[in-house]
Design a protein around this motif. Structure first.
Motif, PDB file in Angstrom:
ATOM      1  N   THR B  37     107.601  -6.614  13.517  1.00 51.76           N
ATOM      2  CA  THR B  37     107.738  -5.794  12.308  1.00 51.76           C
ATOM      3  C   THR B  37     107.970  -6.615  11.047  1.00 51.76           C
ATOM      4  O   THR B  37     108.602  -7.668  11.056  1.00 51.76           O
ATOM      5  CB  THR B  37     108.918  -4.813  12.456  1.00 51.76           C
ATOM      6  OG1 THR B  37     110.091  -5.560  12.779  1.00 51.76           O
ATOM      7  CG2 THR B  37     108.651  -3.785  13.540  1.00 51.76           C
ATOM      8  N   ASN B  41     109.463  -2.210   8.508  1.00 54.01           N
ATOM      9  CA  ASN B  41     109.178  -1.618   9.819  1.00 54.01           C
ATOM     10  C   ASN B  41     107.693  -1.323  10.058  1.00 54.01           C
ATOM     11  O   ASN B  41     107.327  -0.798  11.104  1.00 54.01           O
ATOM     12  CB  ASN B  41     110.005  -0.337  10.048  1.00 54.01           C
ATOM     13  CG  ASN B  41     110.239  -0.071  11.528  1.00 54.01           C
ATOM     14  OD1 ASN B  41     110.435  -1.018  12.294  1.00 54.01           O
ATOM     15  ND2 ASN B  41     110.193   1.181  11.925  1.00 54.01           N
ATOM     16  N   ALA B  43     104.089  -2.639  11.251  1.00 53.47           N
ATOM     17  CA  ALA B  43     104.112  -3.499  12.444  1.00 53.47           C
ATOM     18  C   ALA B  43     102.740  -3.918  12.938  1.00 53.47           C
ATOM     19  O   ALA B  43     101.717  -3.290  12.650  1.00 53.47           O
ATOM     20  CB  ALA B  43     104.841  -2.762  13.572  1.00 53.47           C
TER      21      ALA B  43
END
Lengths: 120, 309
Positions: B37, B41, B43
């Motif tokens: 990530t 967040n 990814a």
């Protein structure tokens, strides 16, 4: 007149099933890749046929796929046969890596038709 | 439709270990289960290419298996489901994630975004004539800066029919063309993101179809160069850059990687709204970048000591 063979590296610097970048240019980028398979050493110019200036490793000396059976261009995943440099899958499908003739003498690898270094 | 941008890209690779090492060295955090990530967040996920949980691969060399788009809310997911179900199969997972193919055959998914809202400082600079960007005595050159990718910025597809491909995103999903390279492809942004592009297309023969590159946004040009020079020092192969693009204005530095695509660091991309008028030009070296540099070995000035003869 044939050009003088050029020393590339010691044979024991390339493990079976692995590869190595050699003959760095003035900026330290390897011009030639060597791949060792079934005891044979194969040499190619380190440029993917897909782009005109595409070095193929993803890291110093890392030119092969995971199991060491193909040369892989890390740019887009093209796979080339080690023995003749033919692209089997990828953006340069059917094209061929430029071969460099190599031979082994007294445990060292030499190349005989290296490309000229471009003028900087 | 309130689509924000790419939330996650899923790869099926042949060398999982090499990919994991690369992704951590690039600056992403390993959070388990093959996921890596950025700070917000967004990814990258890597799995062994034969993993049965992956969508089917394209027939080309690309290792990209799925592009997951993040949207703002359930209403957007409902709109997407209604729109795309008109002419294709749209699967709905237990958590509400939708999946289907686009008109070029790329596997897509849509979900409510998992990204977090970042609250981080921009690169701060001092510029004559402007108020100082940094406090007095605050140092600009911090070699120990973390230089972590902040968010997944954009993706670039190689695909065989740019006009048909782009129409899927503009007519069905509400993307807007911000600029275009004639005969190459358009830069696209979705409605819930004013970045110059989250998607760019390069028209190619069909056997090349795949992911040309992906990019993460960095804090600014200094962190981009710091992160890139750390990659070079670790032995990774710089492919293109550092430099600064014209369309989008983003700084760039691209690296080869074992995921069979290019990983770009980018920084300082333009933002646009509905007032922006699309530009178009042929793709040339000149049009592709404002300037281009290459990393070289470090050097320092100096002379002989004063008492040398």
């Amino acid at each position: 007149m044939m050009p003088e063979p050029q020393f590339l590296c010691q044979l024991d610097e390339i493990e079976e099933g692995r590869s190595k970048g050699v003959a760095p240019n003035r900026r330290g980028r390897d011009r030639i890749l060597l791949a060792r398979r079934d005891g044979e050493v194969y040499g190619y110019v380190n440029t993917c046929p897909h782009y005109d200036r595409a070095p193929m490793a993803w890291k110093k000396d890392e030119f092969l796929n995971a199991d060491g059976t193909r040369i892989m261009c890390a740019s887009h995943g093209a796979l080339f046969r080690i023995e003749d440099g033919v692209c089997e899958v990828g953006p340069c499908l059917g094209q061929v890596l430029r071969r460099v003739d190599v031979f082994i003498r007294e445990g060292a690898v030499y190349g005989v038709n290296l490309p000229e270094e471009p003028k900087v | 439709m309130r689509i924000i941008g790419p939330d996650e890209l899923v790869f099926g690779v042949d060398n999982v270990k090499a990919c994991e090492t690369f992704l951590v060295d690039y600056g992403l955090a390993s959070v388990g289960n093959g996921r890596f990530t950025a700070l917000d967040n967004t990814a990258i996920t890597v799995r062994e290419k034969s993993d049965p949980s992956l969508p089917a691969p394209l027939k080309t060399a690309t290792m990209l298996r799925q592009t997951i788009w993040g949207v703002e809310d359930q209403a957007t997911l409902d709109q997407i489901e209604a729109e795309l179900s008109r002419d294709r199969a749209v699967a709905k997972a237990a958590d509400g994630t939708l999946s289907c193919k686009d008109d070029s055959g790329f596997e897509l998914a849509f979900r409510i975004t998992r990204r977090t809202v970042l609250n981080l400082p921009a690169e701060l600079i001092n510029s004559p004539g402007a108020a100082p960007g940094r406090a007095v005595n605050a140092i600009g050159a911090n070699e120990d800066a973390e230089a972590k990718p902040r968010t997944l910025s954009h993706i670039v597809y190689f695909l065989p029919n740019m006009d048909e491909a782009a129409r899927f995103y503009t007519d069905r999903l509400g993307f807007v063309v911000t600029d275009k390279f004639t005969n190459t492809g358009p830069f696209l942004r979705p409605q819930a993101n004013n970045d110059h592009h989250v998607l760019f297309m390069i028209q190619t023969p069909d056997y090349m179809q795949g992911l040309e590159h992906l990019a993460f946004h960095m804090q600014g040009p200094t962190e981009l160069m710091l992160a890139g020079s750390r990659m070079v020092k670790k032995g990774y192969e710089s492919f293109w850059g550092p430099g600064r693009h014209k369309f989008g204005s983003n700084w760039f530095w691209y690296f080869n990687c074992p995921l069979g695509t290019h990983f770009e660091y980018d920084a300082d991309m333009d933002k646009h709204d509905g007032e922006w008028i699309e530009r178009e030009t042929a793709l040339t070296k000149e049009a592709s970048q404002m300037f281009l540099f290459e990393n070289v070995e470090k050097w320092s000035p100096g002379g002989p000591p004063p008492d040398a003869k």
